[in-house]
Write an enzyme that holds these catalytic residues in place. Sequence first.
Site, PDB file in Angstrom:
ATOM      1  N   SER A 147       0.836  -1.192   0.000  1.00 30.83           N
ATOM      2  CA  SER A 147       0.000   0.000   0.000  1.00 30.83           C
ATOM      3  C   SER A 147       0.867   1.236   0.000  1.00 30.83           C
ATOM      4  O   SER A 147       2.067   1.182   0.237  1.00 30.83           O
ATOM      5  CB  SER A 147      -0.868   0.005   1.250  1.00 30.83           C
ATOM      6  N   LYS A 148       0.215   2.339  -0.266  1.00 31.37           N
ATOM      7  CA  LYS A 148       0.855   3.644  -0.295  1.00 31.37           C
ATOM      8  C   LYS A 148       1.563   3.927   1.037  1.00 31.37           C
ATOM      9  O   LYS A 148       2.610   4.530   1.077  1.00 31.37           O
ATOM     10  CB  LYS A 148      -0.241   4.681  -0.539  1.00 31.37           C
ATOM     11  N   ARG A 149       0.929   3.475   2.102  1.00 29.28           N
ATOM     12  CA  ARG A 149       1.490   3.793   3.414  1.00 29.28           C
ATOM     13  C   ARG A 149       2.898   3.214   3.587  1.00 29.28           C
ATOM     14  O   ARG A 149       3.756   3.842   4.140  1.00 29.28           O
ATOM     15  CB  ARG A 149       0.581   3.270   4.532  1.00 29.28           C
ATOM     16  N   GLN A 150       3.081   2.011   3.076  1.00 28.59           N
ATOM     17  CA  GLN A 150       4.372   1.350   3.296  1.00 28.59           C
ATOM     18  C   GLN A 150       5.111   1.196   1.980  1.00 28.59           C
ATOM     19  O   GLN A 150       5.141   0.138   1.407  1.00 28.59           O
ATOM     20  CB  GLN A 150       4.156  -0.023   3.908  1.00 28.59           C
TER      21      GLN A 150
END
Length: 489
Positions: free
Chosen positions: A257-260
Amino acid sequence: MRTRFAPSPTGFLHVGGLRTALYAYLLAKQTKGKFLLRIEDTDQTRSVPGAIENILATLHWAGLHPDEGVMLRKGVVAQEGTKGPYIQSERVEIYRKFAAELLAKGHAYPCFCSPERLTKMREAQIAKKQAPMYDRHCLNLSKQEIAQRLEKGESHVLRLRIPRERTLTYEDEIRGAMQFKGHTVDDQVLLKSDGFPTYHLAHVVDDHLMEIDLVIRGEEWLSSTPKHLLLFEAFGWQPPRYAHVPLLLNKDKSKLSKRQGDVATEEYIREGYLPEALLNFLALLGWNPGSEQEIFPLAELTEQFSLERVQKAGAIFDTEKLLWLQGQWMRRLSRQEFAERIRPVVGERFPDALRDSHFPARAALIQERLTFFKEAPAMLGFFYEEPKVTVELLANPKQKVTPELLPKILRALTEICEATLDDEWTEDALKEKVSAKMKVEGLSQGQILWPLRAALTGLPYSPGAYEVAVALGRDTTLTRLQTAAARVE
Ligand code: GLU
């Protein structure tokens, strides 16, 4: 084999999408077949302006050029091939015609349920811990009622009638035998109330008309595959083979995901990754070559890739491995190509580099050390501007270079260089003179080489002292030693 990549133009190209495109490309090339590109933009609410150009430019950067379908020609979106158009929004009439055929044959039925009714139904199902699914309210309407409501022009969708009593099976090229119970499969909407098809109808029609042999796509489509197979059956068409590639995962096994870490391919382009490195990395995400080999140019991937060696389990996106591959691919560039690619980058900060006839030799000094082209200006800057040399940099406790010793060391270095004439200014000659001097002065190699390198580059890390001295030439070396000596007095 005819394979296709069929992105929806909803924004950037996800790295998982690029991997899917790569696998489809490899299998087409391996069999001397065709790699098609189709744009799936039937969900107009999700289409983003410029996304088609962006996806095509990204594939172009990666070197995955489509043989047929949508492609860039001189930077402009073009369509080539005899089975077009290849942009779904230009094919709406085709889908309507096939939808009408399904309706006539009884494989599809109109559904007049309002969005409010569907929401209530879904909420009630969730409250009862049931999987949300259409309750077939409109399947039970009488022929007469249907005719009347259609006549009145009442808003409706068209749904696929799933044979609930059947067990649906197929053989996935990656996941093996798959089985779905008909009663767990939803009566999929095929045509929306605005007359646009859904992905499910449109891509089945297209994969048939475009004669696709093998559909390679993300695992998220696995559970929809029985609906697609039923559509092929309803039309009386031979379905393609299917291969569902595993998800990309973060290190903690959550969905990438974008977060990681970044998921947009353009981020990797902006970072400065080489297309060869990113493709090599993506190929190995889920595919195991069955050997120790880790570096794969596209041509070798084309030879060796096979779906049998693609794993079912999610593939962990290991950014350290990506960085390592990037470094490996930097080293593999020819010296000339490397120099040509970094010259404009260095030239932006140091315009002299653009005119420098020594540039290729200077660039060669850093090819083994750099991971991204953008690091080059800082690494080569000392050729184009005076280095900032301080006592802190020249001294080095690890090498036993104390500030007190520096005047003596720099004097010794100056003597060495003065005694080495222009025509013998080579690494070997300098090495020989340094060893002789070390003995006379009672200094270690580190005590001599650290200050020399630091005085010439002004950097804590750089190519080795001898290489740098030779690349800078005798005059500059002597001037910089004098400047350093003046600092430590
Ligand atoms: N348009 C679909 C997507 O972007 C493609 C799925 C498929 O390849 O069938 O996910």
